[in-house]
Design a protein around this motif. Sequence first.
Motif, short mmCIF file in Angstrom:
data_model
loop_
_atom_site.label_atom_id
_atom_site.label_comp_id
_atom_site.label_asym_id
_atom_site.label_seq_id
_atom_site.Cartn_x
_atom_site.Cartn_y
_atom_site.Cartn_z
N ALA A 296 0.93 -1.29 -0.02
CA ALA A 296 -0.02 0.11 0.01
C ALA A 296 0.95 1.32 0.01
O ALA A 296 2.15 1.15 0.24
CB ALA A 296 -0.88 0.12 1.10
N ILE A 297 0.34 2.24 -0.48
CA ILE A 297 0.88 3.60 -0.58
C ILE A 297 0.48 4.87 0.11
O ILE A 297 -0.64 4.99 0.05
CB ILE A 297 1.23 3.65 -2.31
CG1 ILE A 297 1.73 2.94 -2.92
CG2 ILE A 297 1.89 5.39 -2.16
CD1 ILE A 297 1.92 3.14 -4.38
N VAL A 298 1.08 5.37 0.84
CA VAL A 298 0.82 6.44 1.87
C VAL A 298 1.72 7.75 1.70
O VAL A 298 2.88 7.56 1.28
CB VAL A 298 0.63 6.04 3.22
CG1 VAL A 298 -0.11 4.81 3.57
CG2 VAL A 298 2.44 5.71 3.75
N ALA A 299 1.17 8.97 1.88
CA ALA A 299 1.85 10.16 2.00
C ALA A 299 3.06 9.90 3.09
O ALA A 299 2.62 9.66 4.12
CB ALA A 299 1.13 11.23 2.17
N THR A 300 4.06 10.56 2.76
CA THR A 300 5.08 10.75 3.82
C THR A 300 4.42 11.20 5.16
O THR A 300 3.86 12.01 5.52
CB THR A 300 6.21 11.74 3.57
OG1 THR A 300 6.69 11.18 2.13
CG2 THR A 300 7.40 11.80 4.21
N ALA A 301 5.16 10.63 6.42
CA ALA A 301 4.82 10.81 7.64
C ALA A 301 3.09 10.95 8.07
O ALA A 301 2.97 11.75 8.91
CB ALA A 301 5.42 12.14 8.06
N SER A 302 2.61 10.05 7.43
CA SER A 302 1.12 10.23 7.36
C SER A 302 0.41 8.95 7.92
O SER A 302 -0.75 8.96 8.38
CB SER A 302 0.46 10.71 6.15
OG SER A 302 0.36 9.68 5.01
N TYR A 303 1.38 7.74 8.10
CA TYR A 303 0.79 6.58 8.55
C TYR A 303 1.77 6.01 9.60
O TYR A 303 2.70 6.45 9.83
CB TYR A 303 0.84 5.59 7.26
CG TYR A 303 0.05 4.45 7.39
CD1 TYR A 303 -1.38 4.66 7.65
CD2 TYR A 303 0.60 3.18 7.24
CE1 TYR A 303 -2.23 3.38 7.86
CE2 TYR A 303 -0.43 2.02 7.38
CZ TYR A 303 -1.68 2.10 7.66
OH TYR A 303 -2.40 0.95 7.98
N GLY A 304 1.25 4.98 10.34
CA GLY A 304 1.88 4.29 11.29
C GLY A 304 2.98 3.51 11.01
O GLY A 304 3.15 3.14 9.95
N PRO A 305 3.74 3.23 12.11
CA PRO A 305 3.53 3.37 13.68
C PRO A 305 4.16 4.61 14.10
O PRO A 305 4.01 4.99 15.11
CB PRO A 305 4.65 2.06 14.06
CG PRO A 305 4.89 1.33 13.02
CD PRO A 305 4.46 1.77 11.98
N GLY A 306 4.71 5.39 13.09
CA GLY A 306 5.19 6.80 13.68
C GLY A 306 4.61 7.87 12.65
O GLY A 306 4.05 7.59 11.88
N PRO A 307 5.06 8.96 12.86
CA PRO A 307 6.19 9.77 13.62
C PRO A 307 5.59 9.94 15.17
O PRO A 307 6.13 9.92 15.99
CB PRO A 307 6.61 10.71 13.01
CG PRO A 307 5.62 11.24 12.21
CD PRO A 307 4.77 10.06 11.71
#
Length: 433
Positions: free
Chosen positions: A169-180
Amino acid sequence: MRALALWCALVVSTGVAHAAQPTTAPKPTLLLQPDRVWTGDGASHAGWAVLVRNGEIAAVGDAKTLEIPADAQRLALPGTTLVPGLIDLHSHVFLHPYDETLWNDQVLKESEAERVLRAARHAHDTLQAGFTTLRDLGTEGAHYDDVAIKHAIDTGLIDGPRLFVATKAIVATASYGPGPRGFRTDIDLPSGAEEVSGVDAGIRAVRDQAGHGADWIKLYTDYRIGTDGSVQPTFTAAELKAMVEAAHLSGRPVAAHAMSDAGIRMAVDAGVDTIEHGYDASADTFRRMRDRKVAWLPTLTAVEAYATYFDHYVPGSSPPTQEMRDVAQAFDRARKAGVTIGCGSDVGVFRHGDNAREPEWLVRLGMSPLEAMRACTTVAAQVLRQDARFGSIASGLRADLAAFEGDPTQDIAALRRPVFVMKDGVVARRPTP
């Protein structure tokens, strides 16, 4: 691959995958004789039978008039209705219920080997429940191991449903877990998905996942990134459009995780093929989905599961939570708009093998049992672009079949009582003697 090797060793030493058969194994000609057959449309037919040969449905119709070859083995299924193998369009075989282990702890603390072993067991449990096909929408930190699980099933190493996988799966930078958020900033944490920013990086990620074996591309078009924790769009319109175009050029459909009305609209305008969750979609947005033939997978059971885990909701005795009421209203808006609604449960959030909870919720919120059964068979196969291969009972289609005690087209609770399961002409579950 180390994890897959571990599973192979377990199979050899314990015989866990005894139900699995190599794809080259001979497939006997079988005449299945239930009380009723539901082909995927209309009412069920009493007294019908289904002939299976070489992994295909060779004939279906009145048992009195079917031409039955001499070598056919007869299998009586009294008290049952035979239906097309069920399909769940939103699953996560690498996850297990959050009241057992929270999502962060699964991704951060469970080894990849353990997660692959669990996934193999989850696949087995799913098939035993009568679900012969899954679309798995993201490995949640298990890299490309869904491709390995799919291959192990296809080659008969383990038993499980037919899989259509989306890899990371593809997410935008720094928008999904486990962080930030919530972790020290100097720790390099593994991610539950592939993070990208920019058109070029997005296209590269789509091509990379396709190259690693993804059948579908999954994008997270919004997430809880607002300063107040609210759900906001994560990608620009240009980023979304570029990734969708790259996926479609490769022949791969796109599934979009989208909760907010703005995120859903952006996804639909970018050309995605399905919306996952989509609880805040307005009536106008649902009509937009209908007009552009974008299917909706509402994952109703996941909402109930979250309420049970985190809001002290007790099924059958507690009043619905606010989110459950919001989802019910969204379901009503979607139905009035005429959106295509398929069966997608988000299983993994709750126990694998309990997938029948989703069609039960479809009925609870307004579908007839017959409509819910179509959402799990013919409609789901159409969403997958596989209706010429499976999803109904007709001559020439793959023999993906399940029999349930009673008639689920009249009483959806019958899906809790599987008696017989066949995938691709191979019997995975036989009636108890």
